[in-house]
Design a protein around this motif. Structure first.
Motif, mmCIF file in Angstrom:
data_model
loop_
_atom_site.group_PDB
_atom_site.id
_atom_site.type_symbol
_atom_site.label_atom_id
_atom_site.label_comp_id
_atom_site.label_asym_id
_atom_site.label_seq_id
_atom_site.Cartn_x
_atom_site.Cartn_y
_atom_site.Cartn_z
ATOM 1 N N ILE A 111 0.859 -1.174 -0.011
ATOM 2 C CA ILE A 111 0.059 -0.037 -0.005
ATOM 3 C C ILE A 111 1.031 1.171 -0.068
ATOM 4 C CG2 ILE A 111 -1.888 1.306 1.187
ATOM 5 C CD1 ILE A 111 -2.658 -1.376 2.571
ATOM 6 N N ALA A 112 0.781 2.073 -0.931
ATOM 7 C CA ALA A 112 1.385 3.337 -1.104
ATOM 8 C C ALA A 112 0.501 4.475 -0.975
ATOM 9 C CB ALA A 112 2.356 3.225 -2.371
ATOM 10 N N GLU A 113 0.873 5.687 -0.382
ATOM 11 C CA GLU A 113 -0.074 6.749 -0.494
ATOM 12 C C GLU A 113 0.638 7.900 -1.696
ATOM 13 O OE1 GLU A 113 -0.792 10.854 1.868
ATOM 14 O OE2 GLU A 113 -0.063 9.220 3.160
ATOM 15 N N ILE A 114 0.001 7.893 -2.616
ATOM 16 C CA ILE A 114 0.393 8.907 -3.634
ATOM 17 C C ILE A 114 -0.478 10.068 -3.722
ATOM 18 C CG2 ILE A 114 0.462 9.056 -6.521
ATOM 19 C CD1 ILE A 114 2.037 6.686 -5.139
ATOM 20 N N SER A 115 0.137 11.323 -3.980
ATOM 21 C CA SER A 115 -0.135 12.689 -4.135
ATOM 22 C C SER A 115 0.292 13.081 -5.681
ATOM 23 C CB SER A 115 0.305 13.590 -3.098
ATOM 24 O OG SER A 115 0.034 13.013 -1.719
ATOM 25 N N LEU A 116 -0.371 13.764 -6.214
ATOM 26 C CA LEU A 116 -0.329 14.458 -7.349
ATOM 27 C C LEU A 116 -0.716 16.127 -7.400
ATOM 28 C CD1 LEU A 116 0.543 14.259 -10.485
ATOM 29 C CD2 LEU A 116 -1.684 13.795 -10.888
ATOM 30 N N VAL A 117 0.297 17.054 -7.723
ATOM 31 C CA VAL A 117 0.222 18.325 -7.787
ATOM 32 C C VAL A 117 0.150 18.774 -9.171
ATOM 33 C CG1 VAL A 117 0.882 20.682 -6.952
ATOM 34 C CG2 VAL A 117 1.095 18.969 -5.455
ATOM 35 N N VAL A 118 -0.911 19.505 -9.590
ATOM 36 C CA VAL A 118 -1.189 19.710 -10.973
ATOM 37 C C VAL A 118 -1.183 21.389 -11.098
ATOM 38 C CG1 VAL A 118 -2.234 19.477 -13.216
ATOM 39 C CG2 VAL A 118 -2.206 17.663 -11.840
ATOM 40 N N LYS A 119 -0.316 22.116 -11.445
ATOM 41 C CA LYS A 119 -0.633 23.500 -11.314
ATOM 42 C C LYS A 119 0.371 24.272 -12.406
ATOM 43 C CE LYS A 119 -0.114 27.533 -7.992
ATOM 44 N NZ LYS A 119 0.251 27.896 -6.663
ATOM 45 N N GLY A 120 -0.536 25.011 -13.263
ATOM 46 C CA GLY A 120 0.218 25.598 -14.766
ATOM 47 C C GLY A 120 0.647 24.401 -15.303
ATOM 48 N N ASN A 121 1.790 24.649 -15.702
ATOM 49 C CA ASN A 121 2.584 23.800 -16.636
ATOM 50 C C ASN A 121 3.708 22.841 -15.843
ATOM 51 O OD1 ASN A 121 1.563 25.321 -18.810
ATOM 52 N ND2 ASN A 121 3.535 26.823 -18.752
ATOM 53 N N LYS A 122 3.337 22.608 -14.382
ATOM 54 C CA LYS A 122 4.309 21.988 -13.848
ATOM 55 C C LYS A 122 3.661 20.979 -13.053
ATOM 56 C CE LYS A 122 7.857 25.607 -13.379
ATOM 57 N NZ LYS A 122 8.513 26.523 -12.180
ATOM 58 N N PHE A 123 4.062 19.703 -12.792
ATOM 59 C CA PHE A 123 3.527 18.759 -12.197
ATOM 60 C C PHE A 123 4.676 18.002 -11.110
ATOM 61 C CE2 PHE A 123 2.482 18.059 -16.781
ATOM 62 C CZ PHE A 123 1.286 19.221 -16.444
ATOM 63 N N GLN A 124 4.006 17.410 -9.923
ATOM 64 C CA GLN A 124 4.901 16.927 -8.897
ATOM 65 C C GLN A 124 4.037 15.808 -8.501
ATOM 66 O OE1 GLN A 124 5.517 20.221 -5.941
ATOM 67 N NE2 GLN A 124 7.529 20.659 -6.854
ATOM 68 N N ALA A 125 4.897 14.477 -8.201
ATOM 69 C CA ALA A 125 4.176 13.425 -7.656
ATOM 70 C C ALA A 125 4.833 13.092 -6.514
ATOM 71 C CB ALA A 125 4.241 12.260 -8.570
ATOM 72 N N TYR A 126 4.290 12.433 -5.342
ATOM 73 C CA TYR A 126 4.789 12.252 -4.128
ATOM 74 C C TYR A 126 4.583 10.729 -4.003
ATOM 75 C CZ TYR A 126 5.333 17.163 -3.336
ATOM 76 O OH TYR A 126 5.714 18.474 -3.508
ATOM 77 N N ARG A 127 5.443 9.946 -3.314
ATOM 78 C CA ARG A 127 5.209 8.693 -3.003
ATOM 79 C C ARG A 127 5.311 8.522 -1.302
ATOM 80 N NH1 ARG A 127 7.388 3.611 -1.542
ATOM 81 N NH2 ARG A 127 6.442 1.696 -2.662
ATOM 82 N N ASN A 128 4.266 8.572 -0.484
ATOM 83 C CA ASN A 128 4.476 8.250 0.907
ATOM 84 C C ASN A 128 5.271 9.578 1.176
ATOM 85 O OD1 ASN A 128 3.516 5.805 0.982
ATOM 86 N ND2 ASN A 128 5.274 4.683 0.992
ATOM 87 N N LYS A 129 4.736 10.762 0.700
ATOM 88 C CA LYS A 129 4.889 12.054 1.172
ATOM 89 C C LYS A 129 6.594 12.526 0.704
ATOM 90 C CE LYS A 129 2.022 12.171 5.199
ATOM 91 N NZ LYS A 129 0.856 12.661 4.433
ATOM 92 N N GLN A 130 7.118 11.675 -0.179
ATOM 93 C CA GLN A 130 8.314 11.959 -0.718
ATOM 94 C C GLN A 130 8.308 12.403 -2.047
ATOM 95 O OE1 GLN A 130 11.135 8.563 -0.753
ATOM 96 N NE2 GLN A 130 12.819 9.734 -1.902
ATOM 97 N N LEU A 131 8.653 13.598 -2.650
ATOM 98 C CA LEU A 131 8.759 13.935 -3.760
ATOM 99 C C LEU A 131 9.553 13.098 -4.791
ATOM 100 C CD1 LEU A 131 8.050 16.143 -5.968
ATOM 101 C CD2 LEU A 131 10.046 17.370 -5.214
ATOM 102 N N ILE A 132 8.962 12.451 -5.553
ATOM 103 C CA ILE A 132 9.691 11.467 -6.592
ATOM 104 C C ILE A 132 9.828 11.832 -8.067
ATOM 105 C CG2 ILE A 132 9.276 9.340 -4.987
ATOM 106 C CD1 ILE A 132 7.104 8.511 -7.001
ATOM 107 N N LEU A 133 8.878 12.721 -8.363
ATOM 108 C CA LEU A 133 8.737 13.237 -9.823
ATOM 109 C C LEU A 133 8.513 14.766 -10.079
ATOM 110 C CD1 LEU A 133 6.362 10.386 -11.067
ATOM 111 C CD2 LEU A 133 8.850 10.375 -11.567
ATOM 112 N N GLU A 134 9.033 15.336 -10.920
ATOM 113 C CA GLU A 134 8.769 16.587 -11.282
ATOM 114 C C GLU A 134 8.667 16.671 -12.922
ATOM 115 O OE1 GLU A 134 10.097 19.871 -8.322
ATOM 116 O OE2 GLU A 134 11.886 18.687 -8.592
ATOM 117 N N ALA A 135 7.874 17.236 -13.443
ATOM 118 C CA ALA A 135 7.665 17.131 -14.959
ATOM 119 C C ALA A 135 6.947 18.726 -15.388
ATOM 120 C CB ALA A 135 6.867 16.117 -15.351
ATOM 121 N N GLU A 136 7.354 18.959 -16.564
ATOM 122 C CA GLU A 136 6.998 20.221 -17.028
ATOM 123 C C GLU A 136 6.189 19.969 -18.629
ATOM 124 O OE1 GLU A 136 8.252 24.930 -17.519
ATOM 125 O OE2 GLU A 136 9.549 23.665 -16.322
ATOM 126 N N SER A 137 5.246 20.506 -18.760
ATOM 127 C CA SER A 137 4.570 20.500 -20.224
ATOM 128 C C SER A 137 3.471 21.676 -20.129
ATOM 129 C CB SER A 137 4.024 19.243 -20.405
ATOM 130 O OG SER A 137 3.236 19.121 -21.549
#
Length: 549
Positions: A134-160
């Motif tokens: 079981i993993a806790e996943i969070s996703l922040v979508v703001k403007g052209n930037k995206f951030q993904a977290y796994r168990n509150k740890q930032l693991i992905l940053e993308a831009e489009s």
């Protein structure tokens, strides 16, 4: 003191103005608001379970959603081959979106550019979610930037910057999983205007209320008796012990047409055969109104259905208008002024002659339909049988608009079913048509299953319905049967099963053959088409097929 109050009021006004620009806010917790595309989903307020290895989708949100933050817990139970859990976001149309992809080995953010194969990884982390974990996943979508977290740890940053708004959905791709503790909050653009018209809806008054339009071909040599019509007017149970059960009403609308007349004369295009003239046009009208056959057969089939099911709405009828081909120099006399020539160099005169032929034909059809005094059939309108617009023929557009005006003056509808991307399909409304159904032509070509995405995009852009197509190979060829079933699966994945009006092309009597078959796989074709018509089919595109889409 007064100045301080004014400053505070101005500050509040500025904040309110900024809020108006951003749009209204939204917040959703749990799964009560989600749209589940398959019956097998198991939902509670706090959890959503896809219970079997396979493909499935659950949707949430609107096209005008802009920025959002969301979180959930995910527990993959088992991954199949290439299995993963996807969260599509900023979706305006299937595969015009971004995706958060979860596998056993990694998590990534990707962008889709039109279909399942056209994808680009924006960022990837070598940290997945194992089956049973079981993993806790969070996703922040703001403007052209995206951030993904796994168990509150930032693991992905993308831009489009490609997609700026859209809904979200969970997608099971050959896997089984549970998501829980879902929460999302964000902003929506209350002034958003979609670039898509959307599908042409079922039951729209513009079409005369058509929902599912079955094409009934009356080519030379074909005959429709009551027993042929019954499996289409009603849904029949399996043929057992030499008995048939009438279980439900089936198709609500029927289009009577022909492509070939006597001696291989063609009604639609000179590419098919010698252009049909008055003699062949008259032949079609004569066989259409034969006693106990064709139209009369469907009248009788309705009566059988009524005995078992009670009365329902009248069957809606469209009748084809043959193409008055510009190559014809000797059509025949329709009004006592001599034989009509459609090939005059003067386009005005040629167009006038072509229209006079159509008017003669329509007037005859309407008069004979009224004389037949059908109790259960309603003549809704006519159908332009040529499947493209010949802009190269002088006067072609004027002719079609003139025919449309003539029909509309009699409160009759005008319909058209162009082939895939045919010339003029995007201008169907300005040409005067009331109903346009787009052909995918996947059944008859080597196109990949992504053809459905292309045709659905065209249909949504121009406000069209979708045609379902089947030929005789589906009865005995498993590969062709799967190809046909992809029409139904795409209707689930791309939304046109519920949202769009449908036309149905089949080799003559094909679905009736399936209805009466004792072979389970063949009979299933009939049952699945019935489920599709009733909006109960729920297998998504991608299931049971290796075709890319």
């Amino acid at each position: 003191m007064i100045n301080l109050v004014l400053v505070i009021m101005l500050l509040f006004s500025a904040v309110a103005g900024a809020s108006d620009v951003l749009g209204a806010s939204f917040e959703i917790t749990g799964f009560d608001s989600w749209s589940l595309q398959q019956k097998q989903w198991v939902r509670t307020q706090d959890e959503l379970l896809w219970p079997t290895i396979g493909w499935a989708e659950a949707k949430l949100g609107e096209e005008n959603w802009i920025d959002y933050e969301l979180s959930f817990k995910v527990e993959p139970h088992e991954y199949g081959q290439d299995g993963q859990v996807r969260l599509y976001f900023r979706t305006t149309f299937p595969f015009l979106c971004y995706s958060l992809n979860i596998t056993e080995e990694n998590i990534s953010i990707s962008r889709y550019d039109g279909n399942h194969e056209r994808t680009r990884i924006l960022d990837e982390a070598d940290l997945g979610v194992k089956a049973g974990e079981i993993a806790e996943i969070s996703l922040v979508v703001k403007g052209n930037k995206f951030q993904a977290y796994r168990n509150k740890q930032l693991i992905l940053e993308a831009e489009s910057a490609k997609y700026k708004n859209g809904s979200i959905s969970f997608w099971a791709e050959n896997t089984t999983f549970t998501v829980s503790d879902f929460h999302i909050q964000g902003t929506e653009d209350k002034d958003f205007v979609s670039a898509w018209q959307g599908y042409y809806p079922k039951g729209d008054p513009r079409s005369g209320g058509v929902k599912d339009l079955m094409l009934i071909y009356n080519n030379f040599g074909s005959v429709w008796n009551m027993s042929d019509a019954l499996p289409y007017v009603t849904y029949l149970g399996p043929f057992t012990d030499m008995t048939l059960s009438v279980n439900d009403w089936f198709f609500d609308s029927f289009l009577f047409l022909a492509l070939k007349g006597p001696e291989d004369h063609a009604f639609d295009s000179p590419a098919r055969g010698t252009p049909a003239t008055k003699k062949e046009w008259q032949w079609f009208l004569d066989i259409l109104f034969e006693e106990n056959r064709q139209l009369a057969a469907f009248e009788r089939a309705y009566n059988v259905g009524k005995e078992h099911l009670g009365e329902t709405e009248k069957l809606k009828i469209y009748i084809m208008i043959p193409n008055p081909m510009a190559q014809i120099t000797d059509f025949g006399d329709v009004d006592g002024t001599g034989s009509l020539n459609f090939s005059f160099k003067d386009p005005t005169q040629a167009t006038d002659n072509r229209f006079r032929a159509v008017k003669w034909y329509v007037d005859q059809a309407v008069e004979r339909f009224e004389e037949a005094n059908f109790e259960n059939l309603e003549l809704v309108g006519f159908y332009w049988v040529e499947e493209m617009i010949h802009y190269e023929i002088p006067g072609e557009v004027d002719l079609i608009r003139q025919v449309a005006d003539y029909l509309h003056n009699q409160d009759l509808k005008f319909s058209w079913i162009p082939w895939f991307n045919a010339a003029g399909h995007g201008e169907w409304e300005s040409l005067g048509f009331d109903l346009c159904i787009h052909q995918p032509n996947h059944m008859f070509s080597q196109s990949p299953a992504s053809r459905f995405i292309d045709v659905a995009r065209q249909a949504q852009r121009y406000g069209q319905g979708i045609e379902i197509e089947a030929d005789g190979r589906i009865l005995n060829d498993k590969e062709q049967r799967e190809k046909f079933l992809n029409y139904l699966r795409a209707g689930v994945t791309l939304g046109y099963m519920d949202e769009a009006v449908h036309g149905y092309y089949q080799d003559v009597g094909l679905f009736a053959q399936a209805a009466l078959s004792s072979v389970e796989e063949i009979r299933e074709i009939y049952d699945l088409v019935y489920q599709f018509v009733k909006g109960e089919f729920d297998e998504p595109l991608g299931a049971k097929t290796k075709e890319p889409f």
